[in-house]
Design a protein around this motif. Structure first.
Motif, PDB file in Angstrom:
ATOM      1  N   TRP A 332      47.141  40.338  34.286  1.00  0.00           N
ATOM      2  CA  TRP A 332      46.248  39.424  33.575  1.00  0.00           C
ATOM      3  C   TRP A 332      46.498  37.992  34.005  1.00  0.00           C
ATOM      4  O   TRP A 332      47.616  37.612  34.321  1.00  0.00           O
ATOM      5  CB  TRP A 332      46.487  39.507  32.072  1.00  0.00           C
ATOM      6  N   SER A 333      45.458  37.187  33.941  1.00  0.00           N
ATOM      7  CA  SER A 333      45.616  35.738  34.047  1.00  0.00           C
ATOM      8  C   SER A 333      45.847  35.177  32.648  1.00  0.00           C
ATOM      9  O   SER A 333      45.656  35.871  31.644  1.00  0.00           O
ATOM     10  CB  SER A 333      44.350  35.111  34.653  1.00  0.00           C
ATOM     11  N   LEU A 395      44.132  46.823  37.523  1.00  0.00           N
ATOM     12  CA  LEU A 395      43.159  45.737  37.458  1.00  0.00           C
ATOM     13  C   LEU A 395      41.902  46.193  36.723  1.00  0.00           C
ATOM     14  O   LEU A 395      41.304  45.427  35.974  1.00  0.00           O
ATOM     15  CB  LEU A 395      42.812  45.266  38.876  1.00  0.00           C
ATOM     16  N   GLN A 396      41.510  47.455  36.920  1.00  0.00           N
ATOM     17  CA  GLN A 396      40.326  47.970  36.244  1.00  0.00           C
ATOM     18  C   GLN A 396      40.526  47.969  34.731  1.00  0.00           C
ATOM     19  O   GLN A 396      39.648  47.570  33.971  1.00  0.00           O
ATOM     20  CB  GLN A 396      40.008  49.387  36.724  1.00  0.00           C
ATOM     21  N   GLU A 397      41.718  48.404  34.283  1.00  0.00           N
ATOM     22  CA  GLU A 397      41.998  48.434  32.848  1.00  0.00           C
ATOM     23  C   GLU A 397      42.057  47.026  32.280  1.00  0.00           C
ATOM     24  O   GLU A 397      41.559  46.764  31.185  1.00  0.00           O
ATOM     25  CB  GLU A 397      43.320  49.154  32.602  1.00  0.00           C
ATOM     26  N   ALA A 398      42.645  46.106  33.031  1.00  0.00           N
ATOM     27  CA  ALA A 398      42.688  44.716  32.568  1.00  0.00           C
ATOM     28  C   ALA A 398      41.294  44.149  32.442  1.00  0.00           C
ATOM     29  O   ALA A 398      40.966  43.434  31.497  1.00  0.00           O
ATOM     30  CB  ALA A 398      43.513  43.856  33.536  1.00  0.00           C
ATOM     31  N   GLY A 399      40.435  44.496  33.413  1.00  0.00           N
ATOM     32  CA  GLY A 399      39.063  44.015  33.380  1.00  0.00           C
ATOM     33  C   GLY A 399      38.315  44.520  32.175  1.00  0.00           C
ATOM     34  O   GLY A 399      37.507  43.814  31.585  1.00  0.00           O
ATOM     35  N   GLU A 400      38.588  45.771  31.777  1.00  0.00           N
ATOM     36  CA  GLU A 400      37.915  46.337  30.613  1.00  0.00           C
ATOM     37  C   GLU A 400      38.290  45.585  29.341  1.00  0.00           C
ATOM     38  O   GLU A 400      37.501  45.458  28.419  1.00  0.00           O
ATOM     39  CB  GLU A 400      38.297  47.816  30.464  1.00  0.00           C
ATOM     40  N   MET A 401      39.511  45.023  29.302  1.00  0.00           N
ATOM     41  CA  MET A 401      39.974  44.345  28.098  1.00  0.00           C
ATOM     42  C   MET A 401      39.664  42.855  28.111  1.00  0.00           C
ATOM     43  O   MET A 401      39.408  42.264  27.079  1.00  0.00           O
ATOM     44  CB  MET A 401      41.484  44.532  27.922  1.00  0.00           C
ATOM     45  N   ALA A 402      39.698  42.239  29.303  1.00  0.00           N
ATOM     46  CA  ALA A 402      39.605  40.782  29.281  1.00  0.00           C
ATOM     47  C   ALA A 402      38.871  40.131  30.423  1.00  0.00           C
ATOM     48  O   ALA A 402      38.522  38.967  30.331  1.00  0.00           O
ATOM     49  CB  ALA A 402      41.032  40.198  29.234  1.00  0.00           C
ATOM     50  N   GLY A 403      38.623  40.772  31.505  1.00  0.00           N
ATOM     51  CA  GLY A 403      37.975  40.100  32.625  1.00  0.00           C
ATOM     52  C   GLY A 403      38.254  40.832  33.909  1.00  0.00           C
ATOM     53  O   GLY A 403      38.697  41.964  33.878  1.00  0.00           O
ATOM     54  N   GLN A 404      38.012  40.177  35.032  1.00  0.00           N
ATOM     55  CA  GLN A 404      38.140  40.868  36.295  1.00  0.00           C
ATOM     56  C   GLN A 404      39.236  40.331  37.219  1.00  0.00           C
ATOM     57  O   GLN A 404      39.648  41.010  38.130  1.00  0.00           O
ATOM     58  CB  GLN A 404      36.801  40.814  37.051  1.00  0.00           C
ATOM     59  N   SER A 405      39.685  39.083  37.023  1.00  0.00           N
ATOM     60  CA  SER A 405      40.556  38.474  38.027  1.00  0.00           C
ATOM     61  C   SER A 405      42.024  38.572  37.649  1.00  0.00           C
ATOM     62  O   SER A 405      42.386  38.403  36.494  1.00  0.00           O
ATOM     63  CB  SER A 405      40.194  36.985  38.195  1.00  0.00           C
ATOM     64  N   ASP A 406      42.861  38.836  38.627  1.00  0.00           N
ATOM     65  CA  ASP A 406      44.294  38.720  38.391  1.00  0.00           C
ATOM     66  C   ASP A 406      44.754  37.373  38.935  1.00  0.00           C
ATOM     67  O   ASP A 406      44.022  36.664  39.594  1.00  0.00           O
ATOM     68  CB  ASP A 406      45.065  39.863  39.062  1.00  0.00           C
ATOM     69  N   THR A 407      45.992  37.007  38.644  1.00  0.00           N
ATOM     70  CA  THR A 407      46.443  35.664  39.004  1.00  0.00           C
ATOM     71  C   THR A 407      46.784  35.542  40.472  1.00  0.00           C
ATOM     72  O   THR A 407      46.753  34.454  41.031  1.00  0.00           O
ATOM     73  CB  THR A 407      47.694  35.269  38.193  1.00  0.00           C
ATOM     74  N   GLY A 408      47.140  36.641  41.087  1.00  0.00           N
ATOM     75  CA  GLY A 408      47.560  36.554  42.482  1.00  0.00           C
ATOM     76  C   GLY A 408      48.813  35.714  42.639  1.00  0.00           C
ATOM     77  O   GLY A 408      49.118  35.189  43.702  1.00  0.00           O
ATOM     78  N   GLY A 409      49.580  35.570  41.541  1.00  0.00           N
ATOM     79  CA  GLY A 409      50.806  34.787  41.618  1.00  0.00           C
ATOM     80  C   GLY A 409      50.543  33.317  41.832  1.00  0.00           C
ATOM     81  O   GLY A 409      51.288  32.631  42.518  1.00  0.00           O
TER      82      GLY A 409
END
Length: 500
Positions: A332-333, A395-409
């Motif tokens: 998550w971001s 990432l798909q599960e995170a997108g379902e809860m909050a959005g599509q982008s990860d932080t990429g560090g």
């Protein structure tokens, strides 16, 4: 004709909702403590400079007495009430301490108002870079030895300005920094906007105020962490290294010529409360905060910034009322976590970075409110664990809860030396043209770029837009973070300097 929604109606509707504020102002919309309950309908006390009520720009009566009383409470040689916020105090301090086109040493993580002060006085600025916490993507503190080294190589510097605490609650060793700065015979200005409560807490509960540690000018935003109306702040000064007459002159320039008596009454009322009942309540709040933090230390996937960081990365002390939760160990971001807390739990955070969220807690937070935040974070942490035994989710599960982008560090690394080609005032006032940010690599920015909040510049006018910076800005935009500062509200284009 469709009637537009009125701001007042929207505010009243919001106040009746169950959304809980983990953001400024510090009164948290609570009307419970005795001093706040005494505050009447603001229209009934909104006056101007009439007989018997003094003049903030030339106090001789009731306001003079109030200001002198406040300075005694804080132990300052002089205290000013600021009705234009801390920005007014920062502008005044810079203008008083540094001559036109002079040089100032300034921490790079200063609020945008400090950079505005540099612009207005056409100053040369040399940046002091905070340490970084790479595992959390957060800024640490300012080291006294870094300040000393810069003063040795910049002997013409007329003042030093640092931020302590930072937006994330990191406190630098102000006493050591003050000792260094004073050896060079110049003043230390401390932006303590987020530490207005320090003066009223016990040493074992909250950090010591910069005013007690040798700083010459200290600016505090009452409204950020104390029960006072938005836009109220104070400035404290000690004699010796600052020209008091010049400071007084600039404060009157930057303050409105029609200072609000409602705001001034709110400032005084807040200090009265904090010097009495508020001290006890601050202690009780500290105990509640400790209990909540102990529970949150059990999180396995989200990471709580704790006082274990003290002694590392220039961190001399921590204001634990700033609850910083990092998403570095998951995909998550910070924006995604903030969205989930808002949409699913009706908890509004103060801000979110690329990979963390900041919740501001104050002595006016209710026990129920603190427990809501604690329970929400623990529940989310459990959900993250249930979705993946390894401690992260897809990432798909995170997108379902909050959005599509990860932080990429993503890490905004302030330790990288900036490529400054022109002074701020030359870049802002020079001939310029507009270009897409994605195509601006190698150009000189004529505008600020920052995330707001907190309003700390990523790019300053006069600096070269390197490939790494452009990539970082585009990443922030992809993450849905509030990239601001440019005239283009969509943050797609930026003005760059037309170089000869």
């Amino acid at each position: 004709m469709i009637e537009r929604p009125r701001l007042l109606e929207r505010l009243m509707d919001y106040s009746k909702s169950d959304f809980y504020p983990f953001h400024m102002p510090g009164h948290k919309r609570q009307y419970g403590n005795n001093e706040i309950r005494k505050f009447p309908n603001p229209f009934s006390i909104d006056i101007t400079e009439i007989e018997g009520f003094d003049n903030l720009h030339r106090p001789e009566g009731i306001l003079k007495d109030s200001l002198e009383w406040a300075s005694e409470v804080y132990g300052a040689d002089k205290t000013y009430y600021l009705v234009n916020g801390s920005s007014c105090g920062i502008l005044s301090a810079i203008s008083a301490a540094v001559s036109n086109r002079g040089k100032i040493l300034m921490s790079r993580n200063c609020h945008k108002s400090a950079f505005h002060g540099v612009f207005l006085k056409q100053l040369e600025v040399k940046y002091i870079y905070p340490q970084m916490m790479p595992e959390l993507g957060l800024q640490g503190g300012i080291l006294a030895e870094d300040v000393e080294e810069l003063l040795k190589t910049n002997p013409e510097a007329e003042a030093v300005l640092v931020v302590s605490p930072t937006y994330d609650g990191v406190v630098s060793d102000i006493k050591a920094i003050a000792d260094v700065v004073h050896r060079f015979g110049i003043p230390l200005i401390v932006d303590e906007a987020h530490g207005a409560h320090f003066a009223f807490g016990r040493v074992d509960e909250f950090p010591v105020s910069a005013l007690e540690l040798g700083a010459d000018v200290v600016i505090q935003s009452l409204h950020k962490t104390l029960p006072s109306l938005t836009q109220t702040a104070i400035l404290h000064v000690r004699k010796g290294y600052i020209d008091l007459e010049k400071l007084d002159r600039y404060i009157h320039m930057y303050q409105t010529s029609s200072p609000s008596y409602v705001f001034m009454a709110s400032i005084e009322n807040c200090i009265v409360y904090m010097d009495g009942e508020g001290r006890k309540k601050l202690g009780e709040f500290s105990e509640s905060l400790t209990r909540m933090r102990r529970r949150l230390e059990g999180m396995k996937h989200l990471t709580l910034l704790s006082d274990e960081i003290i002694g590392q990365y220039g961190v001399y002390d921590m204001d634990l009322s700033k609850v910083i939760v990092s998403t570095r160990n998951i995909v998550w971001s910070g924006n995604q976590l903030s969205d989930v807390l808002r949409k699913e739990y009706h908890l509004e955070m103060e801000m979110c970075g690329a990979d963390y969220v900041t919740a501001i807690t104050t002595l006016e937070d209710t026990e129920e409110g603190l427990q809501r935040l604690c329970s929400a974070l623990l529940e989310l942490d459990d959900q993250l664990g249930a979705r993946s035994g390894s401690g992260s989710i897809s990432l798909q599960e995170a997108g379902e809860m909050a959005g599509q982008s990860d932080t990429g560090g993503v890490l905004l690394d302030f330790t990288i030396e900036e490529d400054c080609r022109y002074p701020i005032f030359e870049a802002m006032d020079g001939r310029r043209y507009k270009i897409k940010i994605s195509e601006a690599i190698g150009r000189v920015s004529a505008e600020f770029i920052y995330l707001y909040p907190p309003g700390i510049p990523i790019v300053v006018p006069g600096e070269v837009l390197t490939g790494d910076l452009v990539e970082l800005i585009m990443k922030f935009k992809d993450l849905g973070l509030p990239v601001q500062g440019m005239e283009d509200e969509a943050a797609e284009e930026i003005f760059v300097l037309e170089e000869m």
